[in-house]
Design an enzyme around this catalytic site. Structure first.
Site, PDB file in Angstrom:
ATOM      1  N   ASN A  86      55.699  36.239  42.449  1.00 36.76           N
ATOM      2  CA  ASN A  86      56.721  35.561  42.958  1.00 36.76           C
ATOM      3  C   ASN A  86      56.816  34.920  44.133  1.00 36.76           C
ATOM      4  O   ASN A  86      56.663  35.503  45.436  1.00 36.76           O
ATOM      5  CB  ASN A  86      58.112  36.216  42.776  1.00 36.76           C
ATOM      6  CG  ASN A  86      58.279  36.831  41.506  1.00 36.76           C
ATOM      7  OD1 ASN A  86      58.195  36.253  40.481  1.00 36.76           O
ATOM      8  ND2 ASN A  86      58.880  38.150  41.091  1.00 36.76           N
ATOM      9  N   LYS A 143      58.425  32.944  46.656  1.00 40.30           N
ATOM     10  CA  LYS A 143      59.876  32.956  47.253  1.00 40.30           C
ATOM     11  C   LYS A 143      59.993  31.916  48.414  1.00 40.30           C
ATOM     12  O   LYS A 143      61.120  31.084  48.262  1.00 40.30           O
ATOM     13  CB  LYS A 143      60.288  34.070  47.716  1.00 40.30           C
ATOM     14  CG  LYS A 143      60.278  35.299  46.558  1.00 40.30           C
ATOM     15  CD  LYS A 143      60.378  36.754  46.928  1.00 40.30           C
ATOM     16  CE  LYS A 143      61.913  37.069  46.602  1.00 40.30           C
ATOM     17  NZ  LYS A 143      62.431  37.022  45.405  1.00 40.30           N
ATOM     18  N   ARG A 199      42.140  55.142  34.160  1.00 39.49           N
ATOM     19  CA  ARG A 199      41.292  53.952  34.784  1.00 39.49           C
ATOM     20  C   ARG A 199      42.221  52.908  35.133  1.00 39.49           C
ATOM     21  O   ARG A 199      41.979  51.923  36.065  1.00 39.49           O
ATOM     22  CB  ARG A 199      40.447  53.398  33.856  1.00 39.49           C
ATOM     23  CG  ARG A 199      39.193  54.366  33.415  1.00 39.49           C
ATOM     24  CD  ARG A 199      38.016  53.455  32.811  1.00 39.49           C
ATOM     25  NE  ARG A 199      38.360  52.812  31.509  1.00 39.49           N
ATOM     26  CZ  ARG A 199      38.146  51.692  31.476  1.00 39.49           C
ATOM     27  NH1 ARG A 199      37.565  50.932  31.875  1.00 39.49           N
ATOM     28  NH2 ARG A 199      38.373  50.995  29.952  1.00 39.49           N
ATOM     29  N   LYS A 200      43.520  52.860  35.025  1.00 39.18           N
ATOM     30  CA  LYS A 200      44.513  51.862  35.482  1.00 39.18           C
ATOM     31  C   LYS A 200      45.190  52.139  36.754  1.00 39.18           C
ATOM     32  O   LYS A 200      45.687  53.238  37.059  1.00 39.18           O
ATOM     33  CB  LYS A 200      45.610  51.567  34.490  1.00 39.18           C
ATOM     34  CG  LYS A 200      45.080  51.270  33.333  1.00 39.18           C
ATOM     35  CD  LYS A 200      46.335  50.957  32.180  1.00 39.18           C
ATOM     36  CE  LYS A 200      46.627  52.258  31.556  1.00 39.18           C
ATOM     37  NZ  LYS A 200      47.678  52.082  30.386  1.00 39.18           N
ATOM     38  N   ASP A 252      45.486  38.984  45.667  1.00 38.95           N
ATOM     39  CA  ASP A 252      44.597  39.628  44.868  1.00 38.95           C
ATOM     40  C   ASP A 252      43.339  40.570  45.626  1.00 38.95           C
ATOM     41  O   ASP A 252      43.104  41.484  45.383  1.00 38.95           O
ATOM     42  CB  ASP A 252      43.592  38.534  44.153  1.00 38.95           C
ATOM     43  CG  ASP A 252      42.906  39.129  42.842  1.00 38.95           C
ATOM     44  OD1 ASP A 252      43.239  40.331  42.619  1.00 38.95           O
ATOM     45  OD2 ASP A 252      41.957  38.466  42.384  1.00 38.95           O
TER      46      ASP A 252
HETATM   47  C1  LIG Z   1      38.877  39.414  51.447  1.00 35.68           C
HETATM   48  C2  LIG Z   1      37.748  40.098  50.782  1.00 35.68           C
HETATM   49  C3  LIG Z   1      37.876  41.565  50.505  1.00 35.68           C
HETATM   50  C4  LIG Z   1      37.131  41.950  49.244  1.00 35.68           C
HETATM   51  C5  LIG Z   1      38.086  42.727  48.524  1.00 35.68           C
HETATM   52  C6  LIG Z   1      37.847  42.638  46.874  1.00 35.68           C
HETATM   53  C7  LIG Z   1      38.853  43.428  46.022  1.00 35.68           C
HETATM   54  C8  LIG Z   1      38.706  42.953  44.726  1.00 35.68           C
HETATM   55  C9  LIG Z   1      39.614  41.887  44.301  1.00 35.68           C
HETATM   56  C10 LIG Z   1      38.975  40.540  43.300  1.00 35.68           C
HETATM   57  C11 LIG Z   1      38.972  41.209  42.177  1.00 35.68           C
HETATM   58  C12 LIG Z   1      38.858  40.119  41.123  1.00 35.68           C
HETATM   59  O1  LIG Z   1      39.373  39.085  41.403  1.00 35.68           O
HETATM   60  S1  LIG Z   1      38.292  40.402  39.661  1.00 35.68           S
HETATM   61  C13 LIG Z   1      38.051  38.953  39.075  1.00 35.68           C
HETATM   62  C14 LIG Z   1      39.223  38.636  37.964  1.00 35.68           C
HETATM   63  N1  LIG Z   1      39.382  39.638  36.846  1.00 35.68           N
HETATM   64  C15 LIG Z   1      38.336  39.494  35.831  1.00 35.68           C
HETATM   65  O2  LIG Z   1      37.453  38.581  35.459  1.00 35.68           O
HETATM   66  C16 LIG Z   1      38.350  40.862  34.898  1.00 35.68           C
HETATM   67  C17 LIG Z   1      38.549  40.017  33.476  1.00 35.68           C
HETATM   68  N2  LIG Z   1      38.703  41.279  32.525  1.00 35.68           N
HETATM   69  C18 LIG Z   1      37.800  42.175  32.019  1.00 35.68           C
HETATM   70  O3  LIG Z   1      36.568  42.196  32.366  1.00 35.68           O
HETATM   71  C19 LIG Z   1      38.348  43.298  31.445  1.00 35.68           C
HETATM   72  O4  LIG Z   1      39.597  43.110  30.680  1.00 35.68           O
HETATM   73  C20 LIG Z   1      38.702  44.687  32.244  1.00 35.68           C
HETATM   74  C21 LIG Z   1      37.391  45.093  32.882  1.00 35.68           C
HETATM   75  C22 LIG Z   1      39.557  44.333  33.359  1.00 35.68           C
HETATM   76  C23 LIG Z   1      38.940  45.653  31.658  1.00 35.68           C
HETATM   77  O5  LIG Z   1      38.264  46.088  30.439  1.00 35.68           O
HETATM   78  P1  LIG Z   1      37.913  47.370  29.765  1.00 35.68           P
HETATM   79  O6  LIG Z   1      37.238  48.097  30.766  1.00 35.68           O
HETATM   80  O7  LIG Z   1      37.063  47.141  28.485  1.00 35.68           O
HETATM   81  O8  LIG Z   1      39.095  48.078  29.600  1.00 35.68           O
HETATM   82  P2  LIG Z   1      40.282  48.111  28.386  1.00 35.68           P
HETATM   83  O9  LIG Z   1      39.642  49.348  27.578  1.00 35.68           O
HETATM   84  O10 LIG Z   1      40.581  46.822  27.909  1.00 35.68           O
HETATM   85  O11 LIG Z   1      41.628  48.503  29.123  1.00 35.68           O
HETATM   86  C24 LIG Z   1      41.924  49.800  29.571  1.00 35.68           C
HETATM   87  C25 LIG Z   1      43.159  50.304  29.843  1.00 35.68           C
HETATM   88  O12 LIG Z   1      43.871  49.031  30.746  1.00 35.68           O
HETATM   89  C26 LIG Z   1      44.621  48.582  30.026  1.00 35.68           C
HETATM   90  N3  LIG Z   1      44.903  46.913  30.321  1.00 35.68           N
HETATM   91  C27 LIG Z   1      43.679  46.181  30.265  1.00 35.68           C
HETATM   92  N4  LIG Z   1      44.182  45.009  30.730  1.00 35.68           N
HETATM   93  C28 LIG Z   1      45.585  45.005  30.653  1.00 35.68           C
HETATM   94  C29 LIG Z   1      46.474  44.073  30.934  1.00 35.68           C
HETATM   95  N5  LIG Z   1      45.854  42.660  31.308  1.00 35.68           N
HETATM   96  N6  LIG Z   1      47.696  44.267  30.874  1.00 35.68           N
HETATM   97  C30 LIG Z   1      47.987  45.545  30.791  1.00 35.68           C
HETATM   98  N7  LIG Z   1      47.255  46.679  30.513  1.00 35.68           N
HETATM   99  C31 LIG Z   1      45.891  46.412  30.533  1.00 35.68           C
HETATM  100  C32 LIG Z   1      44.355  48.757  28.421  1.00 35.68           C
HETATM  101  O13 LIG Z   1      45.506  48.641  27.420  1.00 35.68           O
HETATM  102  C33 LIG Z   1      43.734  50.028  28.590  1.00 35.68           C
HETATM  103  O14 LIG Z   1      44.883  50.993  28.847  1.00 35.68           O
HETATM  104  P3  LIG Z   1      45.085  52.461  27.807  1.00 35.68           P
HETATM  105  O15 LIG Z   1      44.831  52.250  26.318  1.00 35.68           O
HETATM  106  O16 LIG Z   1      43.850  53.019  28.693  1.00 35.68           O
HETATM  107  O17 LIG Z   1      46.424  52.935  28.241  1.00 35.68           O
END
Ligand SMILES: CCCCCCCCCCCC(=O)SCCNC(=O)CCNC(=O)[C@H](O)C(C)(C)COP(=O)(O)OP(=O)(O)OC[C@H]1O[C@@H](n2cnc3c(N)ncnc32)[C@H](O)[C@@H]1OP(=O)(O)O
Length: 240
Positions: free
Chosen positions: A183, A185, A206-207, A161
């Site tokens: 996956n 493996k 935004r994707k 991630d």
């Molecule tokens: C080593 C150290 C280094 C450090 C390096 C650090 C790097 C960072 C890595 C760690 C990051 C994390 O772990 S983050 C922690 C885990 N993640 C979270 O907690 C996120 C929880 N989810 C959310 O808050 C929300 O769902 C968001 C922000 C992700 C999206 O919400 P939003 O902004 O309202 O967007 P939304 O309108 O719903 O969706 C935008 C577009 O994306 C699509 N979409 C949204 N979700 C999905 C989905 N799961 N699967 C498919 N498609 C999706 C929608 O259909 C839409 O497509 P279209 O209609 O436009 O076509």
């Protein structure tokens, strides 16, 4: 009004390399100064070798540092609080003090940098701008055990991630993981060194679609394959 929070990482000055002047010689601590409210705090860069690093990890690190010399690769700094500018950007646009108060924020730590030396996620990341690739050199320590002698799947997922997320972050500014598929493996022995490769495949609005894999240091074993979807945060939308 739409506020832009999608400044690419390179324009935020967080990437460093020997030519860029920010990557000092190998094995030297690279402290950074960050001001938080009125308080000045010294942060250490955790992407530098420490005594817990195995020969394999040091060797790979040195190889990648060599690749940084012509500017094609950059080493990425790792702080206990993440990339400093990114923290400020996220905080400016998305942090809600209603949920996490300022005094608590000063005590937070980036998950991957929160273990004692050698026990957790020892790693260093490098980025190639032309190829849009991020590589993470990772040695998982004793406290990341899952099945006896092997890394926990959650620990592997964390580093996948982080690495795929870093690729997305560089491409798209402030992003969060919406979907991560892995996956598994072949299991990863504790304390062994693996290389996590990731690249941005596609950006649609935004994707940001990213894929990657985890290989052994000698590239003979494919441990995992992964794809991720990262969404560039919309500053006009609340996260909570
Ligand atoms: C080593 C150290 C280094 C450090 C390096 C650090 C790097 C960072 C890595 C760690 C990051 C994390 O772990 S983050 C922690 C885990 N993640 C979270 O907690 C996120 C929880 N989810 C959310 O808050 C929300 O769902 C968001 C922000 C992700 C999206 O919400 P939003 O902004 O309202 O967007 P939304 O309108 O719903 O969706 C935008 C577009 O994306 C699509 N979409 C949204 N979700 C999905 C989905 N799961 N699967 C498919 N498609 C999706 C929608 O259909 C839409 O497509 P279209 O209609 O436009 O076509």
């Amino acid at each position: 009004m739409l506020r832009s929070c999608a400044a690419p990482l390179r324009s935020l000055g967080a990437l460093r390399g020997p030519r860029g002047g920010a990557c000092p010689p190998l094995c030297e601590p690279r402290p950074a100064l960050r001001s938080f409210s009125s308080e000045k705090v010294i942060y250490k860069d955790f992407s530098i070798p420490n005594p817990s690093w195995s020969k394999d990890l040091r060797l790979l690190f040195d190889q990648f540092m060599k690749k940084c010399e012509d500017g094609s690769w950059k080493c990425l700094p790792l702080y206990k609080h993440g990339s400093l500018q990114r923290i400020q950007d996220f905080k400016t646009f998305f942090h809600d003090p209603k949920f996490t108060k300022e005094d608590v924020m000063t005590q937070t730590r980036l998950f991957t940098s929160s273990f004692e030396e050698g026990l957790g996620f020892e790693h260093a990341m490098f980025y190639n701008d032309v190829e849009k690739r991020t590589v993470c050199l990772f040695q998982g320590g004793l406290y990341l055990e899952g099945m006896p002698g092997f890394l926990h799947g959650g620990a592997i997922a964390t580093m996948i991630d982080s690495t795929l997320g870093m690729s997305a972050l560089i491409a798209g500014g402030i992003v969060m993981t919406a979907n991560l598929n892995i996956n598994f493996k072949r299991p990863i022995p504790l304390c062994s060194v693996v290389v996590i490769n990731s690249q941005v495949d596609k950006v649609e609005g935004r994707k940001i679609f990213v894929s990657g894999n985890v290989q052994s240091a000698d590239e003979k074993t494919l441990h995992s394959e992964a794809t991720g979807l990262f969404i560039q945060l919309d500053p006009d939308k609340s996260l909570t």
